[in-house]
Design an enzyme around this catalytic site. Structure first.
Site, mmCIF file in Angstrom:
data_model
loop_
_atom_site.group_PDB
_atom_site.id
_atom_site.type_symbol
_atom_site.label_atom_id
_atom_site.label_comp_id
_atom_site.label_asym_id
_atom_site.label_seq_id
_atom_site.Cartn_x
_atom_site.Cartn_y
_atom_site.Cartn_z
ATOM 1 N N SER A 124 4.367 5.797 4.291
ATOM 2 C CA SER A 124 3.863 5.062 5.441
ATOM 3 C C SER A 124 4.422 5.627 6.729
ATOM 4 C CB SER A 124 4.263 3.587 5.338
ATOM 5 O OG SER A 124 5.654 3.427 5.547
ATOM 6 N N ASP A 125 3.655 5.482 7.798
ATOM 7 C CA ASP A 125 4.256 5.664 9.108
ATOM 8 C C ASP A 125 5.286 4.557 9.291
ATOM 9 O OD1 ASP A 125 4.787 6.607 11.643
ATOM 10 O OD2 ASP A 125 2.686 6.771 12.228
ATOM 11 N N TRP A 126 6.190 4.740 10.239
ATOM 12 C CA TRP A 126 7.349 3.854 10.337
ATOM 13 C C TRP A 126 6.937 2.472 10.860
ATOM 14 C CZ3 TRP A 126 7.736 7.982 8.163
ATOM 15 C CH2 TRP A 126 8.923 8.558 7.760
#
Length: 764
Positions: free
Chosen positions: A286-288
């Site tokens: 995932s992106d953060w």
């Protein structure tokens, strides 16, 4: 064009607050890096790990053996963020801690596309993504990727969160500088080359941000509404090529929603397209902070959660506890309630460790710690790569009366002859000096590279070195008052005025103006320097003015007619000043070609609010396939500078086109001759025009090759177009199809200068 809202990242961070945040993060990092490093896993041939450390077995077999040996806690450990948290673990973007008893090494992730960035120090800041694409040179791009991967491994990092490959749908996208332009074919070729280079090391690359992530305004919540044909034809090809051709180890799902669900819980994207259609066998990270659920994300195909704020309990009063949808408690509860199955967890872990086996991460584990964090990863070879990319990515947009190169032009004030020295060169602009250049050689946000300790070669320093070697004199003014710019320009033989913008993650640009910013770590803040008036004053005072634009995307140029020459080096990295000076003096030519169209003004591409930045939480991609030059061609609009455009220091002639059917595609060949008196490079481009009933844009890039020729030399260029070059996505049949009939073939140096034309009827 609608003015987007500024986000917290840039609009509310004062320089003092930025400095305080950076200092606090630095103190946290120093405290945590003082702890003993975790013991890395070793590559053993026997013992308890023998079943999966046998290199004679396939990566899939090794992954299966490891997963079978894991207990549930060990499996859950592999799918979420480790502590210490983001940025405080030796300056990295996150990690999964090693499991020594199973010989599983640390998985350490870092930002990103311009080199080993984030809070890293003593690394090479390479030219940004748009500059990399501007080289149109796959071999050079692979060299760059290989250097980035080598520095990552030396710094104790084995996953580089790069490259970014989202399409430049709008010229004001804040992260255009990270990406590879507006064309899916060019973006695909660049992405494959960079990924192959990174993964030439025991380091995984990461294709991001998947998918349809084309604005920073409302980036956490906006729902990109796009039809499947447009998505497959424009926004997904670079990701597809990354999987099918470069065998990328990981893919990052984006913040935004796509046709309803968030990207990180979007089953059509993560399972149907990515894994079933393309055969992806790595892991999805995932992106953060982009995860919004446990069960839907697991079932959609997310493998590894990373989170911005996941600090230890003692720090939660300062930073907050954050969220952990893939934490052990959440996943165990979902298993206990029967909402997910053990097979889901097994598959997630297998997806993570399989590419680690394939790319040598088990055999050559990284050893994160204070020593690699402090270690200087830069080498002379890497600096040479940075210079090469900076020069080859520099696009020359104008060169009136052959003002450049400097050492071959007559001077207008002192009367010194070309090549004889004795010139006075005025260098003007905040971005030209060492402090300004440190903030103008990479964009803001997670990909911002500091290169600390400071060693950016500024344009001023690079020009001073070249001037001394050629017997010239340099004067410098900061230029923001306008008056000093005018005075300096009026007494000079040649003027070099350097301007920059402040493109950054977290905010789209409000317009196409030049707004510089100062960045500390990942945080940036705009500063009030008036650069357009500075340029106007210089070009009015001296027509022999070279305007250098250290920018992340297209900018307006109301002064263009008065300028003598215009160079766009983009964000040129550590060696920007040396590369720029070598281009100005003719030791190197400006080898770049535009990967993105430059509009005449902000309003030339008339997005409605519903299209961008969106209305009621939705951004509707109603323009369909008409993105970038496709729109200009379809609407018969004349841009300021077209896609693929770029001048050099010599000229070329095209002739003798041959187009013939070859298999299910076509073979295109033609002759290119250097008709000038200097060695130079050219980028012949091949465009395909589908039959009208196919409903395609007027023409689309489907092939190119960069060639270098001596004066008078010619070569025959051969470009093979496969079936995909003639195909369109058919949503009803869920496959690519070729519309029968005559497909036009056009060849030339850019999208609006197509000198040779032919046709072919490919097989279906």
């Amino acid at each position: 064009m609608t003015r987007p809202r500024r986000t917290l990242l840039t609009s509310r961070l004062t320089p003092r607050l930025i400095s305080g945040l950076a200092s606090l993060l630095g103190l946290l990092g120093a405290a945590l890096t003082a702890l003993p490093p975790l013991a890395p896993a070793g590559a053993v041939a026997d013992g308890p790990c023998a079943a999966w450390m046998d290199r004679s077995k396939s990566p899939s077999a090794r992954a299966d053996a490891l997963v079978r040996a894991m207990d549930l806690d060990q499996k859950l450990h592999m799918v979420t963020f480790g502590n210490p948290p983001w940025v405080t673990y030796y300056g990295t973007a996150g990690h999964v801690t090693a499991i020594p008893e199973l010989c599983v090494p640390d998985l350490v992730l870092s930002d990103a596309g311009s080199g080993v960035a984030g809070l890293q120090i003593a690394t090479t800041v390479f030219p940004s993504g748009v500059a990399q694409a501007s080289t149109w040179d796959p071999a050079l791009q692979r060299r760059l990727g290989r250097a980035i991967g080598a520095e990552a491994h030396r710094k104790g990092i084995n996953v580089m969160l790069a490259p970014g490959m989202n399409i430049a749908r709008t010229p004001v996208l804040g992260r255009n500088f990270e990406y590879f332009g507006e064309d899916p074919y060019l973006a695909s070729r660049t992405a494959v080359s960079v990924i192959n280079g990174i993964q030439d090391n025991p380091v995984l690359a990461d294709a991001k941000h998947y998918a349809v992530n084309n604005q920073e305004t409302d980036r956490m919540t906006v729902d990109a509404r796009v039809d499947e044909r447009t998505m497959r034809d424009i926004y997904l090809p670079a990701f597809e090529a990354s999987v099918k051709e470069a065998n990328v180890g990981s893919v990052m799902c984006a913040y935004n929603r796509v046709n309803g669900p968030y990207a990180c819980e979007n089953r059509p994207l993560l399972t149907k397209i990515l894994r079933r259609d393309w055969g992806f066998d790595g892991f999805v990270v995932s992106d953060w902070g982009a995860v919004h659920s446990t069960v839907p994300s697991v079932k959609a195909g997310l493998d590894l959660e990373m989170n911005v704020f996941d600090f230890p309990a003692q720090l939660t009063p300062i930073f907050g506890a954050g969220s952990r949808y893939y934490g052990a408690d959440s996943l165990k509860a979902a298993l206990r309630d029967g909402k997910i199955k053990p097979s889901h967890i097994n598959g997630m872990v297998r997806n993570i460790v399989r590419p680690m086996f394939e790319h040598g991460l088990f055999e050559d584990p990284v050893k994160p710690g204070l020593d690699p964090y402090l270690r200087d990863a830069t080498t002379p070879e890497h600096l040479a790569v940075a210079r090469d990319v900076a020069a080859e990515g520099t696009v020359m947009l104008k060169n009136r009366r052959d003002l450049l190169p400097i050492d071959e032009t007559e001077t207008g004030t002192t009367g010194a002859a070309g090549g004889a020295g004795g010139r006075t060169i005025a260098v003007i602009g905040w971005a030209a000096n060492p402090i300004g250049a440190a903030n103008a050689t990479s964009g803001g946000g997670s990909s911002h590279g500091s290169g600390l300790p400071p060693r950016v070669v500024s344009p001023l320093e690079g020009i001073q070195r070249q001037a001394r070697a050629h017997g010239d004199r340099v004067i410098y003014v900061e230029g923001s008052s306008g008056l000093d710019a005018r005075l300096a320009a009026s007494v000079a033989d040649v003027v070099v005025v350097v301007a920059t913008d402040g493109s950054t993650e977290g905010a789209d640009r409000p317009d196409l103006g030049l707004r510089p910013s100062v960045c500390v770590a990942v945080f940036c803040s705009a500063i009030p320097i008036e650069q357009e008036a500075m340029i106007e004053a210089a070009v009015e005072a001296n027509p022999r003015t070279v305007v250098v634009l250290d920018v992340g995307g297209p900018v307006r140029m109301p002064w263009l007619d008065k300028a003598g020459a215009v160079l766009v080096p983009w964000y040129g990295g550590l060696e920007h000043g040396n590369a720029l000076a070598s281009v100005l003096y003719g030791e190197r030519e400006p080898g770049g070609r535009l990967p993105q169209t430059f509009p005449r003004s902000e309003g030339q591409v008339p997005f409605t609010q519903q299209q961008y930045p969106g209305r009621d939480g939705k951004a509707v991609y109603s323009e369909g396939l008409l993105v970038g030059y496709r729109w200009y061609d379809a609407k018969r609009e004349r841009p300021l500078f077209p896609f693929g455009f770029g001048l050099g220091y010599t000229t070329f002639r095209y002739s003798d086109l041959s187009v013939r059917r070859a298999g299910k595609g076509a073979s295109v060949s033609f002759r290119v001759r250097n008709t000038g008196d200097r060695v130079g490079s050219d980028v012949p481009q091949v465009y395909v025009a589908a039959p009208r009933r196919a409903g395609e844009p007027p023409r689309q890039l489907k092939g190119f090759e960069k060639v270098e020729l001596q004066p008078g030399e010619s070569t025959r260029v051969r470009i093979t177009l496969d079936r995909r070059a003639f195909a369109q996505w058919d949503p009803r049949r869920d496959r690519w199809k070729v519309t029968p009939g005559r497909h036009g073939i056009a060849v030339g140096p850019h999208s609006r200068d197509l000198r040779l034309r032919g046709a072919v009827r490919p097989r279906g």
